[in-house]
Design a protein around this motif. Sequence first.
Motif, PDB file in Angstrom:
ATOM      1  N   GLY A   1      45.471  -6.350   9.471  1.00 31.75           N
ATOM      2  CA  GLY A   1      45.894  -5.757   8.205  1.00 31.75           C
ATOM      3  C   GLY A   1      45.737  -4.245   8.177  1.00 31.75           C
ATOM      4  O   GLY A   1      45.157  -3.668   7.251  1.00 31.75           O
ATOM      5  N   LEU A   2      46.280  -3.577   9.186  1.00 34.71           N
ATOM      6  CA  LEU A   2      46.122  -2.125   9.329  1.00 34.71           C
ATOM      7  C   LEU A   2      47.223  -1.368   8.586  1.00 34.71           C
ATOM      8  O   LEU A   2      48.399  -1.740   8.644  1.00 34.71           O
ATOM      9  CB  LEU A   2      46.157  -1.751  10.809  1.00 34.71           C
ATOM     10  N   ASP A   3      46.864  -0.289   7.901  1.00 38.14           N
ATOM     11  CA  ASP A   3      47.857   0.562   7.266  1.00 38.14           C
ATOM     12  C   ASP A   3      48.673   1.286   8.323  1.00 38.14           C
ATOM     13  O   ASP A   3      48.123   1.752   9.337  1.00 38.14           O
ATOM     14  CB  ASP A   3      47.185   1.602   6.361  1.00 38.14           C
ATOM     15  N   VAL A   4      49.990   1.391   8.123  1.00 38.05           N
ATOM     16  CA  VAL A   4      50.862   2.142   9.014  1.00 38.05           C
ATOM     17  C   VAL A   4      50.945   3.562   8.464  1.00 38.05           C
ATOM     18  O   VAL A   4      51.514   3.797   7.396  1.00 38.05           O
ATOM     19  CB  VAL A   4      52.261   1.495   9.097  1.00 38.05           C
ATOM     20  N   LEU A   5      50.355   4.507   9.172  1.00 43.29           N
ATOM     21  CA  LEU A   5      50.221   5.873   8.682  1.00 43.29           C
ATOM     22  C   LEU A   5      51.406   6.729   9.102  1.00 43.29           C
ATOM     23  O   LEU A   5      51.842   6.680  10.249  1.00 43.29           O
ATOM     24  CB  LEU A   5      48.927   6.484   9.225  1.00 43.29           C
ATOM     25  N   GLU A   6      51.913   7.523   8.177  1.00 41.18           N
ATOM     26  CA  GLU A   6      53.049   8.412   8.452  1.00 41.18           C
ATOM     27  C   GLU A   6      52.613   9.858   8.312  1.00 41.18           C
ATOM     28  O   GLU A   6      52.020  10.244   7.300  1.00 41.18           O
ATOM     29  CB  GLU A   6      54.190   8.118   7.472  1.00 41.18           C
ATOM     30  N   GLU A   7      52.899  10.673   9.335  1.00 44.78           N
ATOM     31  CA  GLU A   7      52.565  12.096   9.301  1.00 44.78           C
ATOM     32  C   GLU A   7      53.737  12.910   9.838  1.00 44.78           C
ATOM     33  O   GLU A   7      54.544  12.407  10.630  1.00 44.78           O
ATOM     34  CB  GLU A   7      51.342  12.391  10.174  1.00 44.78           C
ATOM     35  N   GLU A   8      53.826  14.169   9.418  1.00 46.42           N
ATOM     36  CA  GLU A   8      54.794  15.103   9.991  1.00 46.42           C
ATOM     37  C   GLU A   8      54.023  16.172  10.752  1.00 46.42           C
ATOM     38  O   GLU A   8      53.017  16.696  10.279  1.00 46.42           O
ATOM     39  CB  GLU A   8      55.656  15.746   8.902  1.00 46.42           C
ATOM     40  N   MET A   9      54.510  16.487  11.958  1.00 43.77           N
ATOM     41  CA  MET A   9      53.844  17.495  12.775  1.00 43.77           C
ATOM     42  C   MET A   9      54.837  18.034  13.799  1.00 43.77           C
ATOM     43  O   MET A   9      55.959  17.530  13.931  1.00 43.77           O
ATOM     44  CB  MET A   9      52.620  16.896  13.482  1.00 43.77           C
ATOM     45  N   SER A  10      54.449  19.058  14.527  1.00 49.01           N
ATOM     46  CA  SER A  10      55.318  19.601  15.567  1.00 49.01           C
ATOM     47  C   SER A  10      55.352  18.649  16.755  1.00 49.01           C
ATOM     48  O   SER A  10      54.459  17.812  16.920  1.00 49.01           O
ATOM     49  CB  SER A  10      54.815  20.971  16.027  1.00 49.01           C
ATOM     50  N   VAL A  11      56.401  18.776  17.574  1.00 48.60           N
ATOM     51  CA  VAL A  11      56.498  17.957  18.775  1.00 48.60           C
ATOM     52  C   VAL A  11      55.275  18.181  19.669  1.00 48.60           C
ATOM     53  O   VAL A  11      54.708  17.240  20.226  1.00 48.60           O
ATOM     54  CB  VAL A  11      57.794  18.278  19.547  1.00 48.60           C
ATOM     55  N   ALA A  12      54.857  19.447  19.777  1.00 47.87           N
ATOM     56  CA  ALA A  12      53.710  19.776  20.618  1.00 47.87           C
ATOM     57  C   ALA A  12      52.446  19.076  20.117  1.00 47.87           C
ATOM     58  O   ALA A  12      51.663  18.525  20.895  1.00 47.87           O
ATOM     59  CB  ALA A  12      53.501  21.290  20.660  1.00 47.87           C
ATOM     60  N   GLU A  13      52.244  19.110  18.782  1.00 50.94           N
ATOM     61  CA  GLU A  13      51.072  18.446  18.217  1.00 50.94           C
ATOM     62  C   GLU A  13      51.120  16.944  18.455  1.00 50.94           C
ATOM     63  O   GLU A  13      50.102  16.314  18.767  1.00 50.94           O
ATOM     64  CB  GLU A  13      50.995  18.725  16.712  1.00 50.94           C
ATOM     65  N   ALA A  14      52.311  16.359  18.295  1.00 52.93           N
ATOM     66  CA  ALA A  14      52.454  14.917  18.486  1.00 52.93           C
ATOM     67  C   ALA A  14      52.107  14.516  19.915  1.00 52.93           C
ATOM     68  O   ALA A  14      51.378  13.539  20.145  1.00 52.93           O
ATOM     69  CB  ALA A  14      53.884  14.493  18.148  1.00 52.93           C
ATOM     70  N   LYS A  15      52.617  15.280  20.860  1.00 54.86           N
ATOM     71  CA  LYS A  15      52.331  14.974  22.257  1.00 54.86           C
ATOM     72  C   LYS A  15      50.857  15.210  22.586  1.00 54.86           C
ATOM     73  O   LYS A  15      50.261  14.464  23.366  1.00 54.86           O
ATOM     74  CB  LYS A  15      53.232  15.813  23.161  1.00 54.86           C
ATOM     75  N   GLU A  16      50.279  16.249  21.975  1.00 62.66           N
ATOM     76  CA  GLU A  16      48.866  16.542  22.201  1.00 62.66           C
ATOM     77  C   GLU A  16      47.993  15.390  21.705  1.00 62.66           C
ATOM     78  O   GLU A  16      46.951  15.083  22.291  1.00 62.66           O
ATOM     79  CB  GLU A  16      48.501  17.839  21.466  1.00 62.66           C
ATOM     80  N   GLN A  17      48.440  14.733  20.639  1.00 60.69           N
ATOM     81  CA  GLN A  17      47.704  13.597  20.095  1.00 60.69           C
ATOM     82  C   GLN A  17      48.014  12.291  20.824  1.00 60.69           C
ATOM     83  O   GLN A  17      47.516  11.239  20.460  1.00 60.69           O
ATOM     84  CB  GLN A  17      48.023  13.426  18.605  1.00 60.69           C
ATOM     85  N   GLY A  18      48.874  12.385  21.843  1.00 58.29           N
ATOM     86  CA  GLY A  18      49.183  11.211  22.646  1.00 58.29           C
ATOM     87  C   GLY A  18      50.267  10.326  22.083  1.00 58.29           C
ATOM     88  O   GLY A  18      50.395   9.166  22.468  1.00 58.29           O
ATOM     89  N   ALA A  19      51.079  10.868  21.163  1.00 59.87           N
ATOM     90  CA  ALA A  19      52.152  10.068  20.565  1.00 59.87           C
ATOM     91  C   ALA A  19      53.226   9.770  21.602  1.00 59.87           C
ATOM     92  O   ALA A  19      53.619  10.647  22.384  1.00 59.87           O
ATOM     93  CB  ALA A  19      52.762  10.805  19.371  1.00 59.87           C
ATOM     94  N   MET A  20      53.691   8.525  21.610  1.00 61.54           N
ATOM     95  CA  MET A  20      54.821   8.160  22.451  1.00 61.54           C
ATOM     96  C   MET A  20      56.090   8.637  21.774  1.00 61.54           C
ATOM     97  O   MET A  20      56.179   8.665  20.554  1.00 61.54           O
ATOM     98  CB  MET A  20      54.884   6.637  22.633  1.00 61.54           C
ATOM     99  N   GLY A  21      57.105   8.979  22.567  1.00 59.71           N
ATOM    100  CA  GLY A  21      58.358   9.402  21.955  1.00 59.71           C
ATOM    101  C   GLY A  21      59.337   9.923  22.975  1.00 59.71           C
ATOM    102  O   GLY A  21      59.301  11.079  23.332  1.00 59.71           O
TER     103      GLY A  21
END
Length: 596
Positions: A519-539
């Motif tokens: 039952g985990l919340d699906v969190l939505e954030e806006e950030m730069s591509v660089a920040e997303a990749k730095e946080q390990g986001a797939m894309g």
Amino acid sequence: MKCLTSDELRQMYLDFFKSKGHAVIRSASLIPENDPTVLFTTAGMHPLVPYLLGETHPAGTRLTDVQKCVRTGDIDEVGDESHCTFFEMLGNWSLGDYFKKEAITWSFEFLTDEKYLGIDKDKLYFSCFAGDEDAPRDMVAYDTWRSLGVADDHIFFLPKENNWWGPAGITGPCGPDTEMFIDTGKPACGPDCSPACDCGKYLEIWNDVFMEYNKQADGTYVPLEQKNVDTGMGLDRTIAILQGKGSVYETDVFAPIISKIEELSGKNYEGADEDTRKAFRIVADHMRCATFMIGDERGITPSNVDQGYVLRRLLRRAIRFSGKLGIAEGSLPKIAQVVIDKYAHAYEELKINETKILSEIAKEEERFQKTITQGMKEFEKTVERLDGDMIDGKSAFRLYDTFGFPIEFTLELAAERGFKVDKDGFDKAFQHHQELSHAGAEQRFKGGLADTSEQTARLHTATHLLNAALRKLLSEDIVQKGSNITAERLRFDFNFPRKVEREELDQIEAYVNEAIDAGLDVLEEEMSVAEAKEQGAMGVFDSKYGDLVKVYTIPGYSKEICGGPHAKNTAELGHFKIKKEQSSSAGVRRIKAVLD
């Protein structure tokens, strides 16, 4: 009227709309994300459907882009002066921001101002929606054109078949449009001559679509809360007009490709007979399109299903017509190299994937050359056995299934010799494959990303968990190669060198359901591509989002760059069940799953 190169027009357009407050976004993939109603991105609006339906775009409410597109419904018409399978669409977008007056005013400025295209306004004609039971006559568009000084006899009211656009698939955002045409100088075909004619007097140059409605699966039109503007100007066609060319194949876009074909064939394009020129155009178009397909960020490889089937068809048709031109076997990668060199500065993915492009084309050419000779011999034997002028469906399918001879080749060769083919009989024998046609591609499924129902959002969220499970349990090198969602099921393609065993599938199911049960919340954030990749986001599809991206996080399981829609909490998903695992193409596996 200015004579511009393709590069100059592409940049001028983006700069113009940037000056009007639009954010410049990069082209999305040729392969639609989560939309099963079409195989390819067919229009500039296609990748932006979620935002046209109300999702917020990280770059804001005013966007401009040059979108790469593919339309395959008229492959057989490629070879004439105008049809192409791949094309670039210049577009500007309002997501609930400005509407008809601003869009029309800016279109007119870009077309007629001497700082831009500088087209004589007296050579321009315009059409507006005439109105019907679904929507009223578009007097706002008409009044705006008149206020800009357009003469009344240069404006035509036309019905829905001429002045209505969308949706990209079966359902989705759509609405009336106003189209812009240039007078080619040809005489009118009669007193009722208008841009609706096919006589050639009026050539469309731009289209402003006013998305006021959302088409439902039952065919009804529901007004959109967020009214949008979607405009499209075909780069190839506009360049032909500006350069004073009668064909897109005579512009700077195709010049180096045609030149390479001349070099390889020892033949000249100019002055050649029509059959030779047609062969030139087919090879040039198909090789440009195939290069972009393989080089796409969600690149595909030749196969017998879906996008891979279309790619194989294009390459094999190019092989056939290059042979007619006398081009030596193994030469197609040299043509692809020219395409890469021509476009890599605008589409860096072509340079990044250069080795893959050349390798896949070489492999397919080698593979096909081994089968085509035998297939041709078998075709001749089939014709010799005929007791009339019809090749039966069973024989046509045998040519395909046993000898790898595409049905398109059978149809074309039969027509050249005055024979017919029982296509219906072939289709019945071929039912375990998927034969592409424009209508067939749209009708294969009844939903799509344009369907933003709760169920679609749930399945979309489930693909994130599936992707995470595959990477954790099979290999960290796995990336998404395709995703296709209807209201009933999800389909997920990923790179993997072997069949996924049943025991592994059970573990994947358990992992996904563990996240759902948490039952985990699906969190939505806006950030730069660089920040997303730095946080390990797939894309792997972040090229369509621009400098700012949306990142959806399922804590402890998944973090992905994505455009939505999504569930709010994993508990909404229900129970995840894998229904099928199979090969999609070489090195790519496919999982189909449902939520109970």
